[in-house]
Design an enzyme around this catalytic site. Structure first.
Site, short mmCIF file in Angstrom:
data_model
loop_
_atom_site.label_atom_id
_atom_site.label_comp_id
_atom_site.label_asym_id
_atom_site.label_seq_id
_atom_site.Cartn_x
_atom_site.Cartn_y
_atom_site.Cartn_z
N GLU A 133 -21.68 -1.42 -36.17
CA GLU A 133 -20.67 -0.50 -36.71
C GLU A 133 -21.27 0.89 -36.92
OE1 GLU A 133 -17.43 -1.17 -36.95
OE2 GLU A 133 -17.92 -3.12 -36.09
N TRP A 184 -20.96 2.40 -33.67
CA TRP A 184 -19.68 3.03 -33.34
C TRP A 184 -19.65 4.48 -33.83
CZ3 TRP A 184 -15.67 2.13 -30.25
CH2 TRP A 184 -15.52 0.85 -29.71
N TRP A 216 5.73 11.44 -26.66
CA TRP A 216 5.79 11.29 -28.11
C TRP A 216 7.13 11.82 -28.62
CZ3 TRP A 216 2.15 8.23 -29.63
CH2 TRP A 216 0.88 8.27 -29.04
N ASN A 251 -11.10 -0.37 -43.11
CA ASN A 251 -11.05 -0.06 -41.68
C ASN A 251 -10.00 -0.87 -40.93
OD1 ASN A 251 -12.28 1.40 -39.36
ND2 ASN A 251 -12.68 -0.68 -38.66
N TRP A 277 -0.62 10.89 -32.12
CA TRP A 277 -1.81 10.52 -32.91
C TRP A 277 -2.39 11.71 -33.65
CZ3 TRP A 277 -6.31 13.07 -31.85
CH2 TRP A 277 -6.46 13.65 -30.59
N TRP A 284 -8.59 7.48 -34.07
CA TRP A 284 -7.17 7.66 -33.81
C TRP A 284 -6.87 7.52 -32.33
CZ3 TRP A 284 -2.73 7.60 -36.38
CH2 TRP A 284 -2.79 7.62 -37.78
#
Length: 453
Positions: A274, A277, A305, A341, A359, A382
């Site tokens: 993690e 990431w 969108w 998360n 987003w 996102w």
């Protein structure tokens, strides 16, 4: 004012331990000026959101005390670095400037400033203080940046162990120069003062960071296999401390590796992935400094969108959607500046897939309300949920928030904490039909597939 003085320009590295730029200045000898700039005037500088401004005030207060204990002083200045840093060099007579690198669009400012000061005879050096692995060193066999996490992280681990963290200086020959008063920056909310929940939840500064790390090692790491359950305290909650650099990833890496219990080995590896990431997000940002504004996968420029419905958007922002797990997450965010998360993914999927809101609208809200909002992880996450990012979840993977709650909060511990009225007549009906809106999202995705064809 002085000769042989060094300037240490701090940015997202508000600590004295494992700070390569500060260590280099102290080891060089001579007086040291430690400066932090509020950089909101640079064209590429993104002004901090409200929650980050609150955190920054506390972090700078703690840093000033840490420096003072070593004999140093924290100087505060406001303005564009290309103007403020050369002026500070002239004012102090410094002949060296040190900083730790950053990886987004502002690195161009740093490069231009480094070139200018070097031409003027000033020693300028930058250091790796914020990432375990420098982005340009982790590339594919063709020399290109990785777009998929797993081979990226495998390459990181194969590149050798990160360096050990540097100890804090034992003393700093601090040079005090005039600067701003922190209170004059008005970083704290006043009317209204919405930060009560943040104060109750967090302790900004390196001391608070290391206390939280130790708490995680003792209590969270053994439960890390349950990290997806928001009702269980299994995550580290180190992200805001890492975002402001109150502790470094090298310190986290070293401390976690000291936890050698056999039963914790799998949890340790997963937790460090993690951290990986975070590294991956910064590698993406390094390759694409416009990550917070543009789709990483440009075929998503064709995605239709919808225009956000003002009422629905406000319901999402303030936890009144009628979907308990979504509302719980958004209320946790509003109250504490943080969100679990797994729930971040759920609320982001709901906004982008069920409400068909761009987003970037969600990213901006998180930027303003999260204490850990940074330019890499916020945008990358996102885009991951939206399907437009690197190594993103396929767009057609649409989180069903009801099923997610049943799977990860089956006893309602998290929902009941934040939405105690759920299931009562006082709780609103869902603002959107989950099944119908899922079908609409999948139909909209046809435009992306057509653009890619």
């Amino acid at each position: 004012m002085s000769t042989n003085a060094s300037i240490v320009w701090l940015r997202d590295d508000l600590r004295v331990s494992d700070n390569p730029a500060l260590t280099a200045a102290v080891e060089r000898g001579g007086p040291v000026v430690v400066v932090y700039l509020l950089e909101e005037q640079s064209p590429d500088a993104r002004p901090l959101g409200g929650a980050s401004r609150w955190w920054l005030h506390g972090s700078l207060t703690a840093l000033a005390a840490d420096l003072a204990a070593l004999g140093g002083t924290l100087t505060l200045r406001r303005g564009a670095p290309e103007a403020v840093i050369p002026a500070l060099v002239s004012e102090t007579g410094a002949d060296a400037v040190f900083w730790n690198r950053r990886y987004g669009a502002m690195r161009e400012v740093d490069a231009a400033l480094k070139s200018r000061l070097t031409d003027e005879g000033v020693v300028v050096a930058s250091f790796a203080g914020s990432l375990l692995f420098e982005p340009w060193r982790i590339t594919s066999g063709s020399g290109d940046p990785y777009k998929v996490f797993t081979p990226f992280w495998r390459a990181c681990l194969a590149s050798g162990d990160p360096r050990p963290p540097l100890p804090a200086p034992t003393a700093i020959d601090g040079l005090a120069v005039g600067g701003d008063e922190l209170d004059d920056w008005t970083l704290l909310p006043t009317r209204p003062d919405w930060a009560e929940g943040l104060r109750a939840t967090w302790t900004p500064g390196s001391t608070g960071a290391h206390e939280r790390l130790e708490h995680f090692i003792e209590h969270g790491l053994p439960l890390y296999h349950r990290r997806d359950e928001p009702g269980v305290e299994a995550t580290s909650r180190l992200s805001p401390h890492l975002r402001f650099g109150e502790l470094s990833p090298h310190e986290v890496w070293a401390r976690v590796h000291q936890s050698i219990a056999a039963e914790a080995a799998a949890n340790r590896a997963k937790f460090l992935s993690e951290i990986g990431w975070r590294e991956f997000s910064y590698a993406i940002l390094f390759a694409r400094p416009d990550l917070g504004r543009q789709n990483f996968r440009r075929e998503f420029d064709a995605f239709p969108w919808g225009q956000p419905d003002a009422g629905q958007l406000e319901a999402w922002r303030h936890g009144q959607t009628g979907i308990p797990i979504v509302d719980a997450g958004m209320r946790e965010l509003w109250a504490t500046g943080y969100m679990h998360n797994r729930v971040r993914m759920i609320v982001a999927s709901f906004l982008t897939k069920n409400l068909l809101v761009d987003w970037r609208t969600g990213e901006e809200w998180f930027w303003d309300t999260l204490v850990d909002a940074d330019e890499a992880s916020n945008a990358a996450s996102w885009q991951w949920v939206a399907g437009s990012g690197a190594d993103a979840a396929p767009y057609f993977r649409i989180f069903n928030p009801v099923l997610q709650a049943e799977k990860f909060d089956p006893r309602g511990v998290y929902v009941n904490r934040w939405v105690p009225e759920a299931g009562t007549p006082g709780y609103p009906e869902p603002i959107v039909d989950l099944k119908a809106s899922r079908a609409e999202a999948l139909a909209a995705y046809e435009a992306v597939k057509a653009a890619k064809a």
